[in-house]
Design an enzyme around this catalytic site. Structure first.
Site, PDB file in Angstrom:
ATOM      1  N   LYS A  12       0.836  -1.203   0.000  1.00  0.00           N
ATOM      2  CA  LYS A  12       0.000   0.000   0.000  1.00  0.00           C
ATOM      3  C   LYS A  12       0.870   1.252   0.000  1.00  0.00           C
ATOM      4  CE  LYS A  12      -3.640  -0.092   2.308  1.00  0.00           C
ATOM      5  NZ  LYS A  12      -4.647  -0.573   2.975  1.00  0.00           N
TER       6      LYS A  12
ATOM      7  N   ARG B 189      -3.428   3.037   8.540  1.00  0.00           N
ATOM      8  CA  ARG B 189      -3.732   1.754   7.902  1.00  0.00           C
ATOM      9  C   ARG B 189      -2.505   0.854   7.881  1.00  0.00           C
ATOM     10  NH1 ARG B 189      -8.263   2.400   4.004  1.00  0.00           N
ATOM     11  NH2 ARG B 189      -8.854   4.593   3.880  1.00  0.00           N
TER      12      ARG B 189
ATOM     13  N   GLY C  43      -8.236  -6.539   4.099  1.00  0.00           N
ATOM     14  CA  GLY C  43      -9.147  -6.639   5.228  1.00  0.00           C
ATOM     15  C   GLY C  43      -8.661  -7.449   6.403  1.00  0.00           C
TER      16      GLY C  43
ATOM     17  N   MET D 216      -5.961  -6.929   8.395  1.00  0.00           N
ATOM     18  CA  MET D 216      -5.364  -6.190   9.513  1.00  0.00           C
ATOM     19  C   MET D 216      -6.174  -4.924   9.785  1.00  0.00           C
ATOM     20  SD  MET D 216      -1.297  -6.826   8.844  1.00  0.00           S
ATOM     21  CE  MET D 216      -1.404  -6.493   7.081  1.00  0.00           C
TER      22      MET D 216
ATOM     23  N   ARG E 138      -3.677  -1.205  -6.226  1.00  0.00           N
ATOM     24  CA  ARG E 138      -2.948  -2.462  -6.030  1.00  0.00           C
ATOM     25  C   ARG E 138      -3.392  -3.433  -7.111  1.00  0.00           C
ATOM     26  NH1 ARG E 138      -6.149  -4.148  -0.466  1.00  0.00           N
ATOM     27  NH2 ARG E 138      -8.224  -4.337  -1.390  1.00  0.00           N
TER      28      ARG E 138
ATOM     29  N   HIS F  83     -16.187  -7.192   1.202  1.00  0.00           N
ATOM     30  CA  HIS F  83     -15.229  -8.143   1.774  1.00  0.00           C
ATOM     31  C   HIS F  83     -15.522  -9.564   1.302  1.00  0.00           C
ATOM     32  CE1 HIS F  83     -13.927 -10.988   4.955  1.00  0.00           C
ATOM     33  NE2 HIS F  83     -12.834 -10.267   4.894  1.00  0.00           N
TER      34      HIS F  83
ATOM     35  N   ARG G 254      -1.499 -48.003 -10.395  1.00  0.00           N
ATOM     36  CA  ARG G 254      -1.546 -48.880  -9.218  1.00  0.00           C
ATOM     37  C   ARG G 254      -2.319 -50.133  -9.601  1.00  0.00           C
ATOM     38  NH1 ARG G 254      -3.344 -43.694  -7.929  1.00  0.00           N
ATOM     39  NH2 ARG G 254      -2.032 -42.456  -6.518  1.00  0.00           N
TER      40      ARG G 254
ATOM     41  N   ARG H 122       3.128 -49.977 -11.624  1.00  0.00           N
ATOM     42  CA  ARG H 122       3.709 -50.450 -10.365  1.00  0.00           C
ATOM     43  C   ARG H 122       3.197 -51.850 -10.050  1.00  0.00           C
ATOM     44  NH1 ARG H 122       2.100 -47.255  -5.064  1.00  0.00           N
ATOM     45  NH2 ARG H 122       0.232 -48.545  -5.285  1.00  0.00           N
TER      46      ARG H 122
ATOM     47  N   GLU I 220      11.025 -44.926  -1.962  1.00  0.00           N
ATOM     48  CA  GLU I 220      10.044 -44.497  -0.959  1.00  0.00           C
ATOM     49  C   GLU I 220      10.432 -44.894   0.457  1.00  0.00           C
ATOM     50  OE1 GLU I 220       6.326 -46.351  -2.117  1.00  0.00           O
ATOM     51  OE2 GLU I 220       7.424 -47.986  -3.046  1.00  0.00           O
TER      52      GLU I 220
ATOM     53  N   SER J 137      11.414 -43.474  -9.394  1.00  0.00           N
ATOM     54  CA  SER J 137      10.275 -42.601  -9.119  1.00  0.00           C
ATOM     55  C   SER J 137      10.116 -42.475  -7.612  1.00  0.00           C
ATOM     56  CB  SER J 137       9.000 -43.174  -9.741  1.00  0.00           C
ATOM     57  OG  SER J 137       7.911 -42.305  -9.528  1.00  0.00           O
TER      58      SER J 137
ATOM     59  N   GLY K 158       8.322 -42.112  -4.418  1.00  0.00           N
ATOM     60  CA  GLY K 158       7.003 -42.276  -3.809  1.00  0.00           C
ATOM     61  C   GLY K 158       6.962 -41.463  -2.530  1.00  0.00           C
ATOM     62  N   THR K 159       6.645 -40.180  -2.667  1.00  0.00           N
ATOM     63  CA  THR K 159       6.848 -39.267  -1.544  1.00  0.00           C
ATOM     64  C   THR K 159       5.810 -39.431  -0.440  1.00  0.00           C
ATOM     65  OG1 THR K 159       5.703 -37.580  -2.865  1.00  0.00           O
ATOM     66  CG2 THR K 159       8.116 -37.530  -2.845  1.00  0.00           C
ATOM     67  N   ASN K 160       4.687 -40.111  -0.712  1.00  0.00           N
ATOM     68  CA  ASN K 160       3.748 -40.378   0.382  1.00  0.00           C
ATOM     69  C   ASN K 160       4.429 -41.264   1.432  1.00  0.00           C
ATOM     70  OD1 ASN K 160       1.904 -38.998  -1.181  1.00  0.00           O
ATOM     71  ND2 ASN K 160       0.892 -40.842  -1.924  1.00  0.00           N
ATOM     72  N   ASP K 161       4.962 -42.398   0.976  1.00  0.00           N
ATOM     73  CA  ASP K 161       5.642 -43.306   1.904  1.00  0.00           C
ATOM     74  C   ASP K 161       6.958 -42.725   2.397  1.00  0.00           C
ATOM     75  OD1 ASP K 161       4.251 -45.733   2.569  1.00  0.00           O
ATOM     76  OD2 ASP K 161       4.301 -46.247   0.446  1.00  0.00           O
TER      77      ASP K 161
ATOM     78  N   CYS L 211       5.788 -39.563  -7.958  1.00  0.00           N
ATOM     79  CA  CYS L 211       4.422 -40.021  -8.202  1.00  0.00           C
ATOM     80  C   CYS L 211       3.562 -40.020  -6.946  1.00  0.00           C
ATOM     81  CB  CYS L 211       4.424 -41.417  -8.833  1.00  0.00           C
ATOM     82  SG  CYS L 211       5.205 -42.691  -7.829  1.00  0.00           S
TER      83      CYS L 211
ATOM     84  N   TYR M 249      10.115 -35.713 -14.592  1.00  0.00           N
ATOM     85  CA  TYR M 249       8.664 -35.568 -14.671  1.00  0.00           C
ATOM     86  C   TYR M 249       8.047 -35.608 -13.277  1.00  0.00           C
ATOM     87  CZ  TYR M 249       8.284 -40.646 -13.916  1.00  0.00           C
ATOM     88  OH  TYR M 249       8.368 -41.909 -13.388  1.00  0.00           O
TER      89      TYR M 249
END
Length: 868
Positions: free
Chosen positions: A22, A92, A101, A103, A330, A446, A553, A609, A736, A755, A757-760, A822, A842
């Site tokens: 601002k 302000r 809105g 703050m 803005r 708002h 899967r 897989r 993983e 690949s 396996g970021t969940n595990d 994945c 990828y």
């Protein structure tokens, strides 16, 4: 000592980090020669000093801003605290990143009994003076002293009701004087204007840590460390009379993106009346009819600012006694569809480049093209119509408070938050609501601005309804009563409110959206694949731009009703011959499904897989279900229970699953690989180009890969025997487990791709069960023990470090090896940026996240280029 106070002519638009968005823009407009009421800015670094000192202002700050205040007085020709020639201020907030809105703001600061009387004498307008005074008392008491604003509203409404008055404009000067007297019995606020200013500065700094500001920062990933600036600006007054007023405008339509000037205006009203939605405003064209010269000045200003900033602008302005003032500009919040149209149009207009257009569109805004809309042919029971503030369709239970919205949504129900008007205090309820409906307010209220920013369907200014909080009802002009818990549907595109759950159509694309995606494909390096097991999902993924399947899967192919019993019978087999009998049947299912995937993904890679989950997940649990299965497969319930109990595990996610199944039951792997390769051969013979990639799950060392790899190669040789078609294939592994990541250089020798396996990998790195984390993670987030849900956005510090080590060390051992991701993180924009920086080839995500991933991948690449 660093400079803490800047006059409006001492900064520019590039000073956002120091002066806040601002303040930087007020400086820029001042430099451009626009009519901006003068003032000064206290920096964001001062805010950080304030917190570091235990919420105490720096010792010499007041001395510094008094010097600036003297200059503002000379510029404005009035004096702060002088009853004969009073100068009033707005105080302000202004963070480096826009937080509309969230703050605190205080207007008309500097008034007391003596100065209010002086203002009345000077202006000859006592009604205006005492209206401003009562607003100041209420705002100061609420923001600085913590007094509930409803206390004042109750008194005001009681006074009006007793005298038959409805609107603020019905009140006389004497009425406002009496309201001031009443208000002053409710609170003891300081009369000294300089004490007021000091306390207001402190209050604005403290508002950085209000609950609504914290929630907004968490929703928008805004750093807590930024702090806010304080903007102290000379007041101008839209409530001075009928030749005055306040407005909010956008240089383009913020809902549709259409290139026409759009805004709203209230005559004889302060700016907060427009923004808060207290009164439903008029279209900005009303100003053109009554004050055409002012309208033309506004129109020319908005055109100049959009061209100068090269982005759609959100403007706040005031007219006082026929003179035009700019209070703010803005980059405007906009819907997803509007953001895409504006970005593409501005490229076509020569204002910005393709790269800049890509960086202007939030990946989350792409959801607007991917979510349902109300089916026009199915619309029935339209009971009310309001302003179409934020497009899309939403159905849910009616709730009347933010707290109720949070409670009901926590049970899994979809909710529609219904309010007379929303305030920033409602942000936590708006966050979880499927849709928002307000009785009051306009397209720039708002509710409208916040809903558009969040991509939530919203209807505002629905004047044909009456909301009764105490009774928990909404009553339409036609007498229809909607009660708490009733189901309604909102069409945020048309502004229509309907009873019941109305059918919705699949989200539609647009030419602009496809243009933007084509630019994304041109400017990204990361490929984007999809997680898909069915031909329907694969077709949708390809339609949305997927460049192959990154995770199929195979176990999901066995859950259909006509297949699950065969899978169960295979698991419950008591010897290899019995198991093979059922594997032969499963082979037919697997072959048919994978063949269809190869056809849909013709010419693109399909990463399949091998069986991963624990076998007991396929088996029934209750005695009733076990008995029914026994009858269907011809095996005793006792034997089923005995085998099932033998498969049960204390911690199945770390148990008998993944490649461990291949080690113990190699015949399962053999069946799957034969199905994959024979399906590929059949697809090739039918004229398709299959590219199978066989992926081994949950490995911990290279010896597992070698053992399972031998099983795979033997099955491939068997499948190809007697066939004349040559099939290109790859064998790879999931990474993983932490041990696999730490030993990736050794795994690389035995595979062609990896690949993550970021969940595990996240689950095992944290020791958090992803199925149970909901019991404690909210407390961890609230207490800031973790910054984000690690299952939503990739933890780059620890999980990311494991990935970085795996890539660096395995690539050194085997140049040219391919890498992907994945897990669910493959569709998260921040995680995608990390994958780009890591040099992965990828990402793979759910089909409907593919367009988001394409844009996020392009933004990662463009962002890197801009830094170079």
């Amino acid at each position: 000592m660093a400079k803490r106070v800047y006059l409006f002519n001492e900064g520019n638009k590039d000073d956002r980090e120091l002066l806040g968005g601002k303040g930087a823009n007020l400086c820029e407009m001042t430099n451009l020669g626009l009519p901006v009421p003068f003032g000064f800015i206290i920096t964001t670094t001062t805010c950080r000093e304030f917190f570091q000192a235990g919420n105490r202002l720096p010792r010499l700050l007041e001395q510094e801003y008094r010097v600036a205040l003297d200059i503002v007085e000379k510029q404005m020709g009035a004096r702060f605290g002088d009853p004969t020639n009073p100068l009033l201020f707005s105080v302000r907030s202004g963070a480096p990143v826009s937080m509309p809105g969230m703050m605190n703001t205080i207007l008309n600061l500097g008034l007391n009994d003596e100065i209010a009387a002086g203002l009345a004498d000077k202006t000859g307008n006592p009604r205006f003076a005492y209206d401003s005074y009562r607003r100041f008392i209420q705002m100061f008491a609420n923001v600085v002293m913590g007094v509930d604003g409803e206390v004042f509203e109750h008194e005001l409404n009681a006074y009006k009701a007793a005298r038959g008055k409805t609107l603020d404009v019905d009140m006389s000067a004497e009425d406002w004087q009496e309201i001031v007297r009443i208000y002053k019995t409710l609170v003891d606020f300081p009369e000294d204007p300089f004490v007021q200013l000091k306390k207001a500065v402190e209050a604005v700094f403290l508002s950085w840590h209000t609950p609504r500001a914290i929630v907004y920062r968490e929703m928008n990933n805004i750093s807590e460390a930024l702090g806010t600036a304080v903007n102290v600006q000379a007041m101008v007054f839209g409530n001075f009379g009928e030749d005055s007023g306040s407005g909010v405008a956008f240089t383009r339509n913020p809902s549709t993106g259409e290139h026409h000037f759009f805004g709203e205006f209230l005559f004889n009203a302060a700016g907060e009346d427009v923004v808060a939605g207290i009164r439903t405003p008029l279209p900005v064209e009303a100003l053109k009819q009554r004050q055409p010269e002012i309208y033309q000045e506004l129109y020319d200003t908005q055109a100049m600012l959009e061209k100068h900033y090269r982005d759609m602008q959100d403007l706040e302005f005031t007219v006082q006694e026929g003179k035009f003032y700019m209070l703010q500009t803005r980059s405007g919040k906009r819907t997803g569809r509007a953001s895409v149209k504006i970005a593409v149009d501005m490229v076509n207009e020569g204002l910005i480049t393709e790269s800049e257009a890509l960086m202007r569109v939030s990946p989350d805004h792409v959801e607007a093209f991917l979510h349902p809309m109300v089916d026009p042919a199915a619309k029935t029971d339209i009971v009310a119509t309001g302003l179409p503030a934020s497009p899309g369709g939403a159905t849910g239970q009616v709730v009347f408070s933010a707290e109720e919205a949070v409670d009901v949504s926590a049970s899994g129900a979809s909710v529609i938050l219904v309010r007379r008007e929303t305030t920033p205090e409602d942000i936590h309820g708006m966050k979880v609501a499927a849709g928002i409906l307000t009785e009051l307010g306009g397209m720039t209220s708002h509710a409208a601005v916040v809903a558009r920013g969040m991509g939530v369907c919203a209807i505002t200014g629905c004047g044909s309804i009456s909301v009764n909080y105490s009774e928990g009802t909404v009553t339409t002009d036609e007498g229809v009563v909607i009660k708490r818990g009733d189901i309604i549907t909102l069409d945020g595109t048309s502004g229509e409110v309907m009873l019941g759950d109305i059918a919705k159509t699949e989200a539609s694309s647009s030419d602009d959206f496809q243009t933007l995606l084509s630019w994304a494909d041109k400017h990204r390096r990361l490929k984007v694949r999809a997680n898909a097991e069915t031909p329907t999902d694969a077709a949708k993924a390809r339609e949305l731009g997927a460049e192959g399947i990154g995770l199929c899967r195979t176990e999901h192919m066995f859950f259909d009703a006509d297949r699950i019993d065969v899978m169960r019978a295979m698991i419950l087999a008591e010897d290899q011959d019995e198991r093979q009998k059922y594997l032969d049947i499963l082979f037919g299912f697997q072959h048919a499904d994978i063949l269809e995937l190869f056809k849909v993904m013709d010419g693109l890679p399909v990463t399949i897989r091998l069986l991963d989950p624990p076998l007991h997940e396929f088996l029934p649990n209750t005695a009733e279900d076990i008995a029914a299965l026994a009858e269907r497969i011809g095996k005793s319930a006792e034997k089923i229970r005995e085998i099932a109990e033998g498969l049960e595990e204390v911690n199945p996610m770390l148990g008998f699953r993944g490649c461990r199944l291949s080690v113990v039951y190699p015949e399962i792997t053999t069946m799957q690989v034969r199905a994959i390769i024979t399906a590929a051969v059949d697809a090739a013979e039918q004229g398709f180009k299959p590219f199978p990639e066989i992926m081994i799950p949950l490995v911990v060392n290279v010896r597992e890969i070698r053992l399972v790899g031998d099983i795979i190669e033997a099955a491939i040789r068997d499948a190809l025997q007697g066939r004349t078609v040559s099939i290109p294939y790859k064998i790879g592994t999931m990474v993983e487990t932490p041990r696999a990541a730490l030993g990736a250089d050794r795994l690389a020798e035995a595979v062609e791709f990896m690949s993550f396996g970021t969940n595990d990998l996240t689950q095992m790195t944290y020791g958090f069960s992803r199925d149970d984390v909901g019991k404690f993670l909210p407390a961890y987030l609230a207490k800031k023990l973790v910054e984000n849900d690690p299952f939503v956005s990739l933890d780059q510090r620890a999980v990311g470090r494991l990935m970085e080590m795996a890539v660096k060390e395995s690539r050194a051992r085997k140049p040219g090896i391919k890498y992907g991701i994945c897990g669910e993180h493959g569709g998260d924009p921040r995680s995608i940026r990390f994958c780009h920086e890591l040099g992965l080839d990828y990402v793979s995500c759910s089909p409907y996240r593919v367009p988001i991933a394409r844009i996020a991948a392009a933004q990662a690449n463009v962002g890197e280029e801009l830094q170079d």
